[in-house]
Design a protein around this motif. Sequence first.
Motif, PDB file in Angstrom:
ATOM      1  N   LEU A  77      35.040  60.299  45.640  1.00  6.83           N
ATOM      2  CA  LEU A  77      35.859  60.952  44.536  1.00  6.83           C
ATOM      3  C   LEU A  77      35.481  59.982  43.081  1.00  6.83           C
ATOM      4  O   LEU A  77      35.485  60.622  42.215  1.00  6.83           O
ATOM      5  N   LEU A  78      35.866  58.773  44.067  1.00  8.44           N
ATOM      6  CA  LEU A  78      36.080  57.734  42.653  1.00  8.44           C
ATOM      7  C   LEU A  78      34.567  55.954  43.421  1.00  8.44           C
ATOM      8  O   LEU A  78      34.893  56.522  44.491  1.00  8.44           O
ATOM      9  N   SER A  79      33.655  55.912  43.355  1.00  7.07           N
ATOM     10  CA  SER A  79      33.041  54.688  43.022  1.00  7.07           C
ATOM     11  C   SER A  79      32.951  54.003  41.477  1.00  7.07           C
ATOM     12  O   SER A  79      33.184  53.561  41.095  1.00  7.07           O
ATOM     13  N   ILE A  80      33.767  52.343  42.344  1.00  7.47           N
ATOM     14  CA  ILE A  80      34.063  51.674  41.117  1.00  7.47           C
ATOM     15  C   ILE A  80      32.994  50.100  42.076  1.00  7.47           C
ATOM     16  O   ILE A  80      32.893  49.785  42.810  1.00  7.47           O
ATOM     17  N   HIS A  81      31.615  50.110  40.481  1.00  7.35           N
ATOM     18  CA  HIS A  81      30.939  48.630  40.880  1.00  7.35           C
ATOM     19  C   HIS A  81      31.636  47.711  40.291  1.00  7.35           C
ATOM     20  O   HIS A  81      31.783  47.168  39.197  1.00  7.35           O
ATOM     21  N   ASP A  82      31.050  46.101  40.709  1.00  9.14           N
ATOM     22  CA  ASP A  82      32.371  44.777  40.436  1.00  9.14           C
ATOM     23  C   ASP A  82      32.954  44.888  39.972  1.00  9.14           C
ATOM     24  O   ASP A  82      33.692  44.604  38.541  1.00  9.14           O
ATOM     25  N   PHE A  83      34.454  45.579  40.304  1.00  8.02           N
ATOM     26  CA  PHE A  83      35.843  45.364  40.030  1.00  8.02           C
ATOM     27  C   PHE A  83      35.870  44.086  40.397  1.00  8.02           C
ATOM     28  O   PHE A  83      35.844  43.556  41.114  1.00  8.02           O
ATOM     29  N   LYS A  84      36.954  43.989  39.183  1.00  6.01           N
ATOM     30  CA  LYS A  84      38.044  42.947  39.000  1.00  6.01           C
ATOM     31  C   LYS A  84      39.187  42.930  38.472  1.00  6.01           C
ATOM     32  O   LYS A  84      39.310  44.421  37.256  1.00  6.01           O
ATOM     33  N   LEU A  85      40.105  42.773  39.017  1.00  3.98           N
ATOM     34  CA  LEU A  85      42.084  42.134  38.619  1.00  3.98           C
ATOM     35  C   LEU A  85      42.384  40.972  38.063  1.00  3.98           C
ATOM     36  O   LEU A  85      42.058  40.355  39.545  1.00  3.98           O
ATOM     37  N   ASP A  86      42.993  40.980  37.289  1.00  9.29           N
ATOM     38  CA  ASP A  86      43.416  39.531  37.050  1.00  9.29           C
ATOM     39  C   ASP A  86      45.090  39.991  36.467  1.00  9.29           C
ATOM     40  O   ASP A  86      45.535  41.217  35.972  1.00  9.29           O
ATOM     41  N   ASP A  96      52.504  48.315  39.222  1.00  6.49           N
ATOM     42  CA  ASP A  96      52.900  48.495  37.510  1.00  6.49           C
ATOM     43  C   ASP A  96      51.443  47.786  36.768  1.00  6.49           C
ATOM     44  O   ASP A  96      52.665  46.520  36.712  1.00  6.49           O
ATOM     45  N   LEU A  97      50.423  48.187  35.944  1.00  7.48           N
ATOM     46  CA  LEU A  97      49.808  47.213  35.419  1.00  7.48           C
ATOM     47  C   LEU A  97      49.915  46.702  34.132  1.00  7.48           C
ATOM     48  O   LEU A  97      48.712  46.779  33.769  1.00  7.48           O
ATOM     49  N   ASP A  98      51.152  47.024  33.986  1.00  7.60           N
ATOM     50  CA  ASP A  98      51.362  46.315  32.292  1.00  7.60           C
ATOM     51  C   ASP A  98      51.171  45.100  31.804  1.00  7.60           C
ATOM     52  O   ASP A  98      50.408  45.299  30.624  1.00  7.60           O
ATOM     53  N   ASN A  99      50.570  43.830  32.668  1.00  3.34           N
ATOM     54  CA  ASN A  99      50.292  43.250  31.819  1.00  3.34           C
ATOM     55  C   ASN A  99      49.203  42.179  32.604  1.00  3.34           C
ATOM     56  O   ASN A  99      48.507  41.076  32.794  1.00  3.34           O
ATOM     57  N   SER A 100      48.640  43.432  33.765  1.00  2.00           N
ATOM     58  CA  SER A 100      46.864  43.343  34.473  1.00  2.00           C
ATOM     59  C   SER A 100      45.481  42.925  33.351  1.00  2.00           C
ATOM     60  O   SER A 100      46.014  44.215  32.137  1.00  2.00           O
ATOM     61  N   THR A 101      44.203  43.120  33.657  1.00  4.32           N
ATOM     62  CA  THR A 101      43.375  42.945  33.361  1.00  4.32           C
ATOM     63  C   THR A 101      42.135  43.503  34.019  1.00  4.32           C
ATOM     64  O   THR A 101      42.637  43.023  35.770  1.00  4.32           O
ATOM     65  N   VAL A 102      41.596  44.586  33.737  1.00  8.66           N
ATOM     66  CA  VAL A 102      41.178  45.524  34.785  1.00  8.66           C
ATOM     67  C   VAL A 102      38.930  45.519  34.427  1.00  8.66           C
ATOM     68  O   VAL A 102      39.051  45.993  32.776  1.00  8.66           O
ATOM     69  N   SER A 103      38.928  44.898  34.944  1.00 11.57           N
ATOM     70  CA  SER A 103      37.050  45.499  34.478  1.00 11.57           C
ATOM     71  C   SER A 103      36.473  46.174  35.542  1.00 11.57           C
ATOM     72  O   SER A 103      36.027  45.686  36.844  1.00 11.57           O
TER      73      SER A 103
END
Length: 186
Positions: A77-86, A96-103
């Motif tokens: 249903l969902l595929s993500i490639h080269d995921f990064k989370l800070d 809750d990801l209010d202060n997070s960066t996703v790429s």
Amino acid sequence: MLKTWLIIIVASITLLLLTSSLLLLSPGRAAVWIETAVDTWTDLDLEFVDPVINVFERTASASEIHLYQSSTDGPALLSIHDFKLDTTVGDLLSLDLDNSTVSAASVIVYVAESNADANPKPATWLEYAKLVPASLTIDTLHFISKDEDIWIFPVKGLTGSHSGQHLFRASGQADYDGEPLSISVD
């Protein structure tokens, strides 16, 4: 009797702290635990490929993440490639990801119109709004819809960020039947 209960409580807290410490210090175990939790408590199957979790730097990454419907053998249903989370510890604990960066380099969202499952209602989708990060960058996003025909809608250079309380602004470019299309959504 009170002494027995006290021993049980102390042993339980010790076991909980020991387990938490092992998960925090062993990213591989943490990823397996997350996969198992999703697989057990939802009707979805989660799969990480090459996960790296660094608790002390508050980062996580994976070369691929796939989310499947448990009841079918269809595509993810969902595929993500080269995921990064800070992120921050507070964001993780509150989910809750209010202060997070996703790429991500690539995200593919697959929707089958002809499956037996009911489509989620808008109120259900809004429950996931708290998972929108402070900053989002996706190089390519593909929406794939399969009904009688297969329809693919690609979006490139998707970026988004919070711009005020309860407001998220996203923009990207698409190619709609050979015509360039710029998209901005609040």
